[in-house]
Design a protein around this motif. Structure first.
Motif, short mmCIF file in Angstrom:
data_model
loop_
_atom_site.label_atom_id
_atom_site.label_comp_id
_atom_site.label_asym_id
_atom_site.label_seq_id
_atom_site.Cartn_x
_atom_site.Cartn_y
_atom_site.Cartn_z
N UNK A 27 -18.56 12.00 -18.27
CA UNK A 27 -18.72 10.81 -17.44
C UNK A 27 -17.55 10.74 -16.48
N UNK A 28 -17.86 10.71 -15.19
CA UNK A 28 -16.84 10.74 -14.15
C UNK A 28 -17.03 9.52 -13.26
N UNK A 29 -16.01 8.66 -13.18
CA UNK A 29 -16.04 7.51 -12.26
C UNK A 29 -15.71 8.03 -10.86
N UNK A 30 -16.53 7.65 -9.89
CA UNK A 30 -16.36 8.17 -8.53
C UNK A 30 -16.39 7.04 -7.51
N UNK A 31 -15.87 7.32 -6.32
CA UNK A 31 -15.95 6.37 -5.21
C UNK A 31 -17.39 6.28 -4.73
N UNK A 32 -17.71 5.20 -4.03
CA UNK A 32 -19.08 4.94 -3.62
C UNK A 32 -19.69 6.08 -2.79
N UNK A 33 -18.93 6.65 -1.87
CA UNK A 33 -19.45 7.74 -1.04
C UNK A 33 -19.83 8.95 -1.86
N UNK A 34 -18.99 9.32 -2.83
CA UNK A 34 -19.29 10.45 -3.71
C UNK A 34 -20.47 10.13 -4.61
N UNK A 35 -20.59 8.88 -5.04
CA UNK A 35 -21.71 8.46 -5.88
C UNK A 35 -23.03 8.64 -5.13
N UNK A 36 -23.04 8.22 -3.87
CA UNK A 36 -24.26 8.33 -3.07
C UNK A 36 -24.62 9.78 -2.76
N UNK A 37 -23.62 10.64 -2.60
CA UNK A 37 -23.89 12.06 -2.29
C UNK A 37 -24.31 12.86 -3.52
N UNK A 38 -23.98 12.40 -4.72
CA UNK A 38 -24.35 13.11 -5.95
C UNK A 38 -25.83 12.89 -6.22
N UNK A 39 -26.61 13.95 -6.17
CA UNK A 39 -28.05 13.86 -6.37
C UNK A 39 -28.43 14.35 -7.76
N UNK A 40 -29.35 13.62 -8.41
CA UNK A 40 -29.79 13.98 -9.76
C UNK A 40 -30.31 15.41 -9.79
N UNK A 41 -29.97 16.12 -10.84
CA UNK A 41 -30.39 17.51 -11.09
C UNK A 41 -29.90 18.50 -10.05
N UNK A 42 -28.87 18.14 -9.31
CA UNK A 42 -28.27 19.04 -8.31
C UNK A 42 -26.87 19.41 -8.75
#
Length: 191
Positions: A27-42
């Motif tokens: 589990x990695x806490x991330x900034x909002x921009x990184x959260x939005x760029x992280x795509x499921x199963x990618x």
């Protein structure tokens, strides 16, 4: 210390991403921009900061080394913990936040959730000399752009070689962005 996590995005919730690394979920806490760029199963790679407290351990992740270094600077400021630093980095790309600090723009920093005027001013005062020069968007008389990209691979390379964010920014100032990353790093090291 866990320096980075590379794997597949298994889940996303709140402002955290679970990265599956060969069957183990981090589990990695991330900034909002990184959260939005992280795509499921990618696939994804986060540079991480492993925060250890008496009753918990947390991983904070960043898609760029520059963002991680800025985070590490932010948490040195009295009154700024990891969550407040992540909130500040959620205001925009790390280069935008760094530029706001370099320009002594405490009003921009107060927009972060949970960060008041006093803390924002302390961030600016403590870090203005450490984050490097403000990026200018104009060009100099030779026509070389002085703006450094927020995902500048040359900046990342210099930081991986041990340069501070401030020193890496100064070393790249005035070097054409039209050159290859290797050429820009070589010129920065010579200068």
């Amino acid at each position: 210390m866990i320096a980075h996590v590379s794997g597949i995005v298994a889940e996303k919730f709140n402002s955290s991403v679970i990265v599956d690394v060969h069957g183990v979920g981090y589990e990695v806490a991330v900034a909002m921009g990184d959260f939005e760029r992280a795509l499921l199963n990618e696939p994804v790679k986060f540079y991480t900061y492993h925060h250890i407290r008496e009753q918990s351990q947390e991983l904070f992740g960043f898609t760029s080394l520059a963002a991680k270094k800025l985070f590490e600077m932010l948490i040195t400021v009295q009154g700024v913990g990891p969550k407040a630093a992540l909130s500040i980095l959620s205001l925009g790309e790390s280069e935008v936040v760094r530029n706001a600090i370099a320009n002594s723009d405490s009003a921009f920093i107060t927009k972060a959730s949970g960060v008041g005027k006093r803390i924002a001013e302390r961030v600016v005062v403590d870090l203005v000399d450490k984050v490097g020069l403000a990026i200018r968007t104009n060009t100099n008389e030779v026509g070389v752009s002085r703006e450094i990209s927020r995902t500048d691979e040359a900046l990342e390379a210099l930081m991986a070689l041990g340069y501070s964010l401030n020193d890496a920014t100064r070393a790249l100032e005035g070097i054409s962005t039209d050159l290859s990353t290797a050429d820009r790093v070589t010129q920065a090291l010579k200068g």
